[in-house]
Design a protein around this motif. Structure first.
Motif, PDB file in Angstrom:
ATOM      1  N   PHE A 193       0.835  -1.217  -0.052  1.00 23.35           N
ATOM      2  CA  PHE A 193       0.015   0.035   0.011  1.00 23.35           C
ATOM      3  C   PHE A 193       0.787   1.467   0.156  1.00 23.35           C
ATOM      4  N   LEU A 194       2.029   1.213   0.744  1.00 26.77           N
ATOM      5  CA  LEU A 194       3.036   2.258   0.894  1.00 26.77           C
ATOM      6  C   LEU A 194       3.669   2.665  -0.424  1.00 26.77           C
ATOM      7  N   PHE A 195       3.763   1.634  -1.081  1.00 24.76           N
ATOM      8  CA  PHE A 195       4.545   1.563  -2.534  1.00 24.76           C
ATOM      9  C   PHE A 195       3.465   2.041  -3.468  1.00 24.76           C
ATOM     10  N   ALA A 196       2.393   1.898  -3.519  1.00 30.17           N
ATOM     11  CA  ALA A 196       1.407   2.470  -4.508  1.00 30.17           C
ATOM     12  C   ALA A 196       1.315   3.881  -4.278  1.00 30.17           C
ATOM     13  N   CYS A 197       1.174   4.219  -2.954  1.00 25.60           N
ATOM     14  CA  CYS A 197       0.837   5.780  -2.694  1.00 25.60           C
ATOM     15  C   CYS A 197       2.325   6.461  -3.079  1.00 25.60           C
ATOM     16  N   SER A 198       3.314   6.031  -2.872  1.00 29.05           N
ATOM     17  CA  SER A 198       4.461   6.812  -3.313  1.00 29.05           C
ATOM     18  C   SER A 198       4.453   6.822  -5.070  1.00 29.05           C
ATOM     19  N   LEU A 199       4.140   5.873  -5.582  1.00 35.35           N
ATOM     20  CA  LEU A 199       4.126   6.041  -7.241  1.00 35.35           C
ATOM     21  C   LEU A 199       2.823   7.078  -7.444  1.00 35.35           C
ATOM     22  N   LEU A 200       1.837   7.257  -6.971  1.00 35.44           N
ATOM     23  CA  LEU A 200       0.559   8.116  -7.000  1.00 35.44           C
ATOM     24  C   LEU A 200       1.427   9.452  -6.961  1.00 35.44           C
ATOM     25  N   LEU A 201       2.034   9.794  -5.944  1.00 35.63           N
ATOM     26  CA  LEU A 201       2.537  11.119  -5.559  1.00 35.63           C
ATOM     27  C   LEU A 201       3.512  11.487  -6.467  1.00 35.63           C
ATOM     28  N   THR A 202       4.664  10.522  -7.128  1.00 29.01           N
ATOM     29  CA  THR A 202       5.583  10.917  -8.162  1.00 29.01           C
ATOM     30  C   THR A 202       4.960  11.022  -9.571  1.00 29.01           C
ATOM     31  N   ALA A 203       3.756  10.489  -9.890  1.00 21.24           N
ATOM     32  CA  ALA A 203       3.440  10.622 -11.357  1.00 21.24           C
ATOM     33  C   ALA A 203       2.806  11.713 -11.523  1.00 21.24           C
ATOM     34  N   PRO A 204       2.850  12.204 -12.856  1.00 18.57           N
ATOM     35  CA  PRO A 204       2.328  13.467 -13.442  1.00 18.57           C
ATOM     36  C   PRO A 204       0.814  13.426 -13.376  1.00 18.57           C
ATOM     37  N   PHE A 205       0.248  14.499 -13.222  1.00 19.94           N
ATOM     38  CA  PHE A 205      -1.429  14.529 -13.166  1.00 19.94           C
ATOM     39  C   PHE A 205      -1.788  15.887 -13.801  1.00 19.94           C
ATOM     40  N   THR A 206      -3.202  15.793 -14.362  1.00 17.22           N
ATOM     41  CA  THR A 206      -3.423  16.732 -15.201  1.00 17.22           C
ATOM     42  C   THR A 206      -3.773  18.069 -14.525  1.00 17.22           C
ATOM     43  N   LEU A 207      -3.290  19.093 -15.276  1.00 20.52           N
ATOM     44  CA  LEU A 207      -3.340  20.585 -14.709  1.00 20.52           C
ATOM     45  C   LEU A 207      -5.005  20.876 -14.516  1.00 20.52           C
ATOM     46  N   ALA A 208      -5.839  20.342 -15.029  1.00 20.91           N
ATOM     47  CA  ALA A 208      -7.234  20.496 -14.605  1.00 20.91           C
ATOM     48  C   ALA A 208      -7.703  20.274 -13.182  1.00 20.91           C
ATOM     49  N   ASN A 209      -6.792  18.998 -12.738  1.00 18.80           N
ATOM     50  CA  ASN A 209      -7.283  18.908 -11.213  1.00 18.80           C
ATOM     51  C   ASN A 209      -6.000  19.526 -10.355  1.00 18.80           C
ATOM     52  N   SER A 210      -5.234  20.399 -10.880  1.00 19.99           N
ATOM     53  CA  SER A 210      -4.007  21.019  -9.951  1.00 19.99           C
ATOM     54  C   SER A 210      -4.250  22.569  -9.730  1.00 19.99           C
ATOM     55  N   SER A 211      -3.468  23.000  -8.711  1.00 24.38           N
ATOM     56  CA  SER A 211      -3.585  24.244  -8.185  1.00 24.38           C
ATOM     57  C   SER A 211      -2.408  25.117  -9.165  1.00 24.38           C
ATOM     58  N   GLU A 212      -2.366  26.515  -9.033  1.00 22.17           N
ATOM     59  CA  GLU A 212      -1.311  27.154  -9.828  1.00 22.17           C
ATOM     60  C   GLU A 212       0.063  26.797  -9.239  1.00 22.17           C
ATOM     61  N   PHE A 213       1.194  26.802 -10.266  1.00 22.95           N
ATOM     62  CA  PHE A 213       2.374  26.557  -9.799  1.00 22.95           C
ATOM     63  C   PHE A 213       3.610  27.129 -10.710  1.00 22.95           C
ATOM     64  N   VAL A 214       4.652  27.636 -10.054  1.00 22.47           N
ATOM     65  CA  VAL A 214       5.787  28.148 -10.900  1.00 22.47           C
ATOM     66  C   VAL A 214       6.422  27.242 -11.705  1.00 22.47           C
ATOM     67  N   ILE A 215       6.752  27.343 -12.938  1.00 21.15           N
ATOM     68  CA  ILE A 215       7.542  26.349 -13.897  1.00 21.15           C
ATOM     69  C   ILE A 215       8.958  26.369 -13.659  1.00 21.15           C
ATOM     70  N   ASP A 216       9.300  25.127 -13.238  1.00 26.35           N
ATOM     71  CA  ASP A 216      10.822  25.043 -13.278  1.00 26.35           C
ATOM     72  C   ASP A 216      11.460  24.250 -14.648  1.00 26.35           C
ATOM     73  N   ASP A 217      10.470  23.594 -15.325  1.00 25.84           N
ATOM     74  CA  ASP A 217      11.116  22.940 -16.362  1.00 25.84           C
ATOM     75  C   ASP A 217       9.908  22.748 -17.256  1.00 25.84           C
ATOM     76  N   ILE A 218      10.182  22.714 -18.740  1.00 27.40           N
ATOM     77  CA  ILE A 218       9.129  22.523 -19.685  1.00 27.40           C
ATOM     78  C   ILE A 218       9.523  21.152 -20.556  1.00 27.40           C
TER      79      ILE A 218
END
Length: 822
Positions: free
Chosen positions: A6-31
């Motif tokens: 369960f802990l391994f699955a949670c870590s993958l979810l946190l590190t995977a990209p997610f769509t901007l539609a569900n994200s908050s504003e952020f400052v771009i470090d890289d494109i």
């Protein structure tokens, strides 16, 4: 164990990209851009309107997607966030590998490709699938407009490796719907039949009338509606209107019903004509020349003509862009209309510069010599049209067009650009042949009407056959002075031996030197003066009745077989008029050339010679591809005065001849006309001292030669119908011409005494004797002529049949000529 998974699955979810539609504003470090195949990374980044350090917001998200789509490279775009990295995931549009059209008969592939080019559907470019639907619908609308309502257009996309596709557009055109019936409702003044006669669309045409347009076409219907409107308005019905038009189909979509509802109204008469505005100080003259009159029925065509006429008149004075508007003031109480012509000439336009393009051979100065529009002068439409006509008449010009270009920031200045297309400026002929009469023959010659691009005419001709050898050099400068005075000259030498040709047998040597000068009267008329010295020697003569009269005045009684020599100085004057629209293959206008030449009284021979050559072209269609040519050539010559008490006669060496490609097609060259006549005594009476005395002249035998001697009078005429050359596009009309012709004419001798020979018996193998003084012994022929301006010069092929011929004539089905066109 389960907790660790369960802990391994949670870590993958946190590190995977997610769509901007569900994200908050952020400052771009890289494109980071994923999915690129053909588009370079640098090129893709130019369409991304953000950079490292910017803040991603919902507005910026929409802006990024919109900008990337506008590049036309991508068909799917997704924005993702991986920590502080902006991930752009794209799917490129496929590249068009090939475009195939199948089933299209009414539209050519070239036309379809031009349409696709406008929508950027091009091989090698990305395919925008959203455009295909509009293209399909547009093509269907086209087929509907020409009555093919069952037509269908389908675009098929076939995927290929490496993100490529084949595009195939399938056409199912079907059959066009025929017009089942046309109804006109509301017409009382003119019958249905009268109105149907004006229309291009027809219905119920008999099967043999294949020229009738029975297929429905929307564009043709619009044209017919305009035609009907003009038909009424040109006859005074100012209020005429087509209120509505209904087009319906039969259930099976095979037939079309057209109904037009019209309102005819009443006839209107012109009550008054008033000109207002700036009449450039020509008030009275403009009023006098305006082609409209009070008391006449209103005529829309006349009104339009008046507007165009006044506009062209103002253009003569430099007002190149006038506005002439007719405002009708209608009085419905008495059915009259007052025409108010508002004239605004605009500013007077001046020509800054005249430019030429397309002349790779001809120098600009040569073309400028034929342009009557001057730089620095005001722009004159009349001068421009005259300039175009004069340039078009040059034999080395195929096409001439011009346009005026207004200068930016200069309201009163234009440049005039002449665009020309050159064609071969001369002719070359060379050949070798053999004939029963001519034996071995060699010919070589060159004529250049635009020598080295200078506009000067230079010619050299060499000719050698068994009976003649000749050489001629000529030179003409059509613009010897800036005023258009021409100067030219020629020198020639020839030797002739008729002993092997079975014609009037004699030998001659002749050389001549001449000069001429020409003066322009106006743009279409010219007068030329010439002076030519000739030295002629005749020897080894045969005895023909017509030639002996000429020889007798030079004979030396102590040496009757000696050569006859004479010199002459010939003065000439000619008038030339030319309104043809082109130098080669004209289709409109006319040309006339009248000449008169006479030897001076101090010449050894005294004679005069006059000729008239005229041609008229009458175009039958607006495109001038169908044209009637009427032509005529008349000639007459005779001697005048006497020398040493001997009455002068016309030298037989100057006789007119006919037959061949440039006079009477269907007859051998120079064979039409009087024959040489020989009279032979058949008995002698001996005297005691052995002197022979001729017998009774009534017993003489007569022999006529097989070839023409020519005559001192000539009349040739012809009528031709010039038609489009089969299997050749219109672009070849300037180099190939086809015509159906009828030629008629005769050459005769006004001095021939038929009564002196008509009762004599003919010798064996002699052609019948005709009255060679009778102009009515004409010949005629008809056939087909094809003319081609080849690299060697004009070639004329004629297939003809002699309709009217005389005994002894040599008719020819096929004739060929180089260097002469009608």
């Amino acid at each position: 164990m389960k907790c660790r998974h369960f802990l391994f699955a949670c870590s993958l979810l946190l590190t995977a990209p997610f769509t901007l539609a569900n994200s908050s504003e952020f400052v771009i470090d890289d494109i980071r851009i994923q999915g690129l195949q053909r588009v370079a990374l640098g090129a893709a980044l130019t369409y991304v309107p953000v950079q490292v350090g910017d803040t991603v917001t919902p507005f910026r998200t929409k802006q990024i997607i919109r900008s990337l789509y506008s590049s036309t490279h991508f068909e799917n775009i997704e924005l993702l966030r991986d920590g502080q990295t902006l991930v752009i995931k794209v799917s490129e549009r496929p590249t068009i590998s090939s475009i195939i059209f199948e089933g299209n008969d009414d539209i050519k592939d070239e036309q379809l490709q031009e349409s696709l080019d406008g929508s950027n559907i091009i091989v090698g470019e990305p395919l925008d699938k959203t455009v295909l639907t509009s293209i399909e619908n547009g093509l269907k609308d086209f087929y509907y407009s020409i009555g093919k309502y069952s037509a269908d257009v389908t675009a098929i996309i076939t995927p290929l490796p490496r993100n490529r596709v084949d595009l195939k557009i399938l056409f199912e055109e079907g059959d066009a719907a025929d017009i089942a019936q046309i109804n006109i409702v509301g017409n009382e003044i003119y019958s249905d039949e009268e109105l149907f006669d004006q229309m291009e669309l027809k219905f119920g045409a008999p099967w043999w009338d294949f020229m009738s347009e029975t297929r429905y076409q929307q564009q043709t219907l619009s044209g017919d509606m305009e035609t009907l409107t003009s038909y009424y308005m040109d006859r005074g019905y100012l209020r005429f209107a087509i209120d509505s038009t209904q087009v319906s189909m039969t259930p099976d979509k095979d037939g079309i019903y057209i109904t037009m509802n019209v309102s005819e109204g009443e006839k209107y008469t012109v009550s008054d004509i008033e000109l207002v505005g700036d009449l450039i100080g020509q008030d009275e003259y403009i009023k006098a020349i305006t082609p409209l009159r009070k008391g006449e029925l209103y005529n829309q065509a006349q009104v339009t003509y008046a507007e165009e006429f006044l506009s062209k008149y103002l253009g003569r004075f430099g007002y190149a862009y006038p506005t002439v508007t007719t405002i009708p003031e209608i009085n419905d109480d008495d059915n009259t209309v007052k025409l108010l012509l508002s004239i605004d000439p605009g500013k007077r336009i001046y020509v800054r510069r005249i430019n030429f393009e397309g002349n790779s051979t001809t120098a600009d100065d040569v073309l400028r010599q034929n342009v009557t529009q001057m730089e620095g002068a005001w722009l004159s439409n009349q001068a421009l049209e005259t300039s175009k006509a004069q340039l078009s008449r040059l034999t080395y010009m195929e096409e001439v067009e011009f346009d005026t270009v207004r200068l930016p920031g200069q309201e009163d200045q234009v440049d005039v650009n002449f665009s020309v297309k050159e064609q071969p400026a001369g002719s070359f002929n060379a050949g070798i042949g053999y004939g029963d009469r001519t034996k071995l023959s060699l010919q070589a010659g060159i004529q250049q009407d635009n020598f080295l691009g200078t506009g000067k005419r230079v010619a050299i001709n060499l000719n050698t056959v068994s009976y003649q050898q000749s050489v001629q050099l000529s030179y003409t400068d059509p613009y010897f002075t800036i005023d258009g005075i021409s100067l030219g000259g020629s020198i020639s030498y020839s030797e002739f031996d008729g002993s092997d040709f079975n014609v009037v047998s004699y030998n001659s040597k002749q050389y001549s030197v001449g000069a001429n000068i020409g003066y322009p009267i106006n743009a279409v008329n010219r007068i030329n003066f010439g002076l030519t010295y000739a030295n002629v020697e005749l020897f080894n003569r045969s005895f023909y009745e017509q030639t002996e009269r000429f020889y007798e005045q030079f004979l030396d009684e102590s040496n009757p077989d000696a050569a006859v020599k004479y010199e002459s100085l010939q003065a000439s004057v000619s008038w030339i008029r030319n309104t043809l629209n082109r130098g080669l293959f004209p289709s409109a206008g006319s040309s006339q050339r009248a000449s008169f030449s006479v030897t001076t009284p101090n010449s050894d021979v005294q004679y005069f010679k006059t000729m008239l050559d005229t041609k008229f072209y009458f175009p039958l269609t607006r495109s001038q591809r169908w044209t009637v040519l009427a032509r005529a050539r008349l000639g007459y010559g005779n001697g005048y005065g006497d020398v040493n008490g001997v009455e002068q006669i016309f030298p037989f060496t100057e006789n007119f001849t006919a037959g061949g490609s440039d006079t009477l097609r269907g007859f051998e060259n120079n064979t039409v006309g009087p024959r040489g006549v020989q009279r032979t005594s058949q008995s002698t009476i001996g005297t005691p001292d052995g002197v022979a005395i001729p017998g009774n002249p009534e017993n003489d035998l007569l022999f006529t030669s097989q070839r023409s001697l020519g005559g001192n009078a000539m009349a040739i005429a012809g009528l031709e119908l010039i038609v489009p050359t089969p299997f050749l596009d219109v672009e070849y009309d300037s180099s190939v011409r086809t015509s159906l012709f009828y030629d008629v004419g005769n050459v005769w001798d006004t001095e021939f005494d038929y009564d002196a020979y008509k009762d004599l018996s003919l010798s064996v193998n002699s052609d019948p004797l005709l009255d060679y003084s009778d102009w009515k012994n004409f010949r005629s022929s008809a056939g087909l002529s094809v003319q081609w301006v080849s690299p060697m010069g004009p070639l004329v092929f004629s297939f003809s049949r002699a309709i009217k011929e005389r005994p002894g004539d040599d008719a020819k089905f096929f004739t060929f000529n180089i260097g002469q066109t009608f």
